[in-house]
Design a protein around this motif. Structure first.
Motif, PDB file in Angstrom:
ATOM      1  N   TYR A   1       1.511  -2.932 -19.969  1.00  0.00           N
ATOM      2  CA  TYR A   1       2.017  -2.583 -21.296  1.00  0.00           C
ATOM      3  C   TYR A   1       1.337  -3.512 -22.297  1.00  0.00           C
ATOM      4  CZ  TYR A   1       5.323  -0.025 -24.210  1.00  0.00           C
ATOM      5  OH  TYR A   1       5.886   0.813 -25.124  1.00  0.00           O
TER       6      TYR A   1
ATOM      7  N   VAL B   1      -1.243   2.438 -24.693  1.00  0.00           N
ATOM      8  CA  VAL B   1      -0.585   3.666 -24.242  1.00  0.00           C
ATOM      9  C   VAL B   1      -0.812   4.804 -25.242  1.00  0.00           C
ATOM     10  CG1 VAL B   1       1.481   4.506 -23.036  1.00  0.00           C
ATOM     11  CG2 VAL B   1       1.143   2.075 -23.283  1.00  0.00           C
ATOM     12  N   ASN B   2      -2.012   4.817 -25.846  1.00  0.00           N
ATOM     13  CA  ASN B   2      -2.356   5.915 -26.760  1.00  0.00           C
ATOM     14  C   ASN B   2      -3.816   6.341 -26.596  1.00  0.00           C
ATOM     15  OD1 ASN B   2      -3.713   3.770 -27.868  1.00  0.00           O
ATOM     16  ND2 ASN B   2      -2.711   3.844 -29.873  1.00  0.00           N
TER      17      ASN B   2
ATOM     18  N   ASP C   1       4.006  13.073 -22.255  1.00  0.00           N
ATOM     19  CA  ASP C   1       5.004  12.042 -22.523  1.00  0.00           C
ATOM     20  C   ASP C   1       4.377  10.653 -22.437  1.00  0.00           C
ATOM     21  OD1 ASP C   1       7.132  10.392 -22.716  1.00  0.00           O
ATOM     22  OD2 ASP C   1       8.193  11.128 -20.935  1.00  0.00           O
TER      23      ASP C   1
ATOM     24  N   THR D   1       5.689   7.888 -22.807  1.00  0.00           N
ATOM     25  CA  THR D   1       6.567   6.905 -22.174  1.00  0.00           C
ATOM     26  C   THR D   1       6.451   6.969 -20.652  1.00  0.00           C
ATOM     27  OG1 THR D   1       8.473   8.384 -22.077  1.00  0.00           O
ATOM     28  CG2 THR D   1       8.219   7.039 -24.071  1.00  0.00           C
ATOM     29  N   ALA D   2       5.910   8.060 -20.133  1.00  0.00           N
ATOM     30  CA  ALA D   2       5.693   8.170 -18.685  1.00  0.00           C
ATOM     31  C   ALA D   2       4.334   8.811 -18.440  1.00  0.00           C
ATOM     32  CB  ALA D   2       6.803   8.994 -18.036  1.00  0.00           C
TER      33      ALA D   2
END
Length: 308
Positions: A154, A234-235, A242, A244-245
Motif C-alpha cells: 500500500y 493503487v491507481n 474495484d 480496494t480489491a
C-alpha cells in the motif's frame, strides 16, 4: 496477495482484462529499505538480502534479473518503464517489537514511522524514490495473515508517517501457515490431496536455501515488489473494477512457477541433486523459486524458465 487455489493456467489470456488506470509506476531507481521486525536469524536475513541484490545483478540464466524483465514491461502515461535499478539502501532492526506481537494493517505504517524517527540511527524518510519493506518474524501475528493474505502493499498516510511512500509487508510463514504461504515447500492442510512425492517419498518439495519459511517468503516478496512497482498508489495497473480489491500483475499468476502451470500444478521447474526445486539463479550461486507474473504484451503468465 490473496490466497486461493487460482485456476490460472498460463494461457488464460482471453479471460483477463488488465487495465492501466493512468497512475504512476515506479520508473525511477528505487532505494529499498528493509525493516526487520521481531526476531530474525542472520542466515534468514542473508538469504533475503541476496534475493533483493539479485534483482539488479547479473547471474546465470535464467536469473532473478531476467524474471524482473517481465515486470519492467509495464509503463506509465509517459511511456517510462518500471525501473531495473533497485538498491538496498538501509536496514532497521526492530528487535524490541516496538508495536507488539499482534499487528493491524495500519500498524505496519506506524512501524515505518518508528524506523524513520528512531534515535540514534533512523532509516531515511525518502518520499522521492524510497520503498519500504516491513518483514515480520515467525512469532508476530498480523491482521489477515494466514487467513486471507501472505503479504500486501500500500502507501503510507502523511498523518502517520509524514509523507506518502509505497511500502510492502510480508510475514514469515514457516511456523504459522507454511502450507498456505510457503507452498510448495509445505502442503495446505485442507487441500484434499496428498502432497507431491519427492525422491519417491511423501515429503514436500525441498526449499533451495534450506528454510521453507524464508524460501516461501521470497516468492511473496517478489510478488509484492512486482505489484508495488506497477501499482504503487493503487491507481495504475490492475484488473477488475474495484481498486480496494484489485487483481494485480502477480495475483494473475498465483501458484504458477513454470510452463504448463495452473490449476494446482506448479509447472515445470528445476531440481538440484538434493531434490530442492528452483526456477531462477541469483547472486553468490543462490537459487530461488519465484512465482510467474503477467506479461502485458503476450497476455499470459511468464517467467524466464519458460520452455517456449
Amino acid at each position: 496477495m490473496q490466497f486461493n487455489q487460482a485456476e490460472n493456467y498460463e494461457g488464460s489470456s482471453d479471460l483477463v482484462h488488465l487495465d492501466y488506470h493512468m497512475g504512476p509506476v515506479l520508473a525511477s531507481p528505487i532505494n529499498l529499505y528493509i525493516i526487520w521486525y521481531g526476531n530474525w536469524k542472520p542466515t534468514q536475513q542473508a538469504t533475503i538480502r541476496d534475493f533483493l541484490h539479485s534483482i539488479s545483478s547479473s547471474a546465470s540464466y535464467p536469473s532473478v534479473a531476467d524474471w524482473w524483465k517481465t515486470v519492467r514491461l509495464y509503463t506509465d502515461q509517459t511511456g517510462s518503464n518500471i525501473t531495473g535499478n533497485l538498491v538496498l539502501s538501509g536496514e532497521f532492526y526492530d528487535f524490541k517489537y516496538s508495536h507488539g506481537g499482534h499487528l493491524s494493517r495500519l500498524d505496519i505504517q506506524s512501524i515505518i514511522k518508528t524506523a524513520v524517527t528512531s534515535y540514534p540511527r533512523p532509516l531515511p524518510l525518502n518520499p522521492h524514490n524510497g520503498l519500504y519493506l516491513v518483514l515480520t518474524s515467525y512469532d508476530v501475528q498480523v491482521q489477515d495473515f494466514c487467513r486471507a493474505v501472505c503479504g500486501f502493499h500500500y502507501f503510507t498516510f502523511p498523518t502517520i508517517v509524514g509523507v506518502t511512500v509505497p511500502y510492502a509487508w510480508v510475514g514469515y510463514s514457516g511456523t504459522q501457515c507454511p502450507g498456505m504461504c510457503a507452498y510448495p515447500f509445505a502442503w495446505p492442510k485442507d487441500s484434499g490431496k496428498p502432497p507431491p512425492s519427492r525422491n519417491g517419498g511423501h515429503n514436500i518439495m525441498g526449499s533451495p536455501n534450506g528454510d521453507p519459511g524464508v524460501d516461501g517468503m521470497i516468492s511473496v516478496i517478489a510478488h509484492e515488489l512486482a505489484e508495488v512497482t506497477s501499482n504503487p498508489l493503487v491507481n495504475a495497473w490492475y484488473a477488475g473494477d474495484d481498486p480496494t480489491a484489485p487483481t494485480e500483475i502477480a495475483d494473475l499468476c498465483l501458484g504458477v512457477y513454470g510452463s504448463g502451470g495452473g490449476g494446482g500444478y506448479m509447472g515445470k521447474v528445476y531440481k538440484d541433486s538434493w531434490g530442492n526445486v528452483f526456477n531462477v539463479h541469483g547472486v553468490k550461486g543462490r537459487r530461488f523459486l519465484l512465482q510467474w507474473v503477467w506479461n502485458p504484451l503476450t497476455r499470459r503468465c511468464f517467467g524466464p524458465n519458460a520452455l517456449d
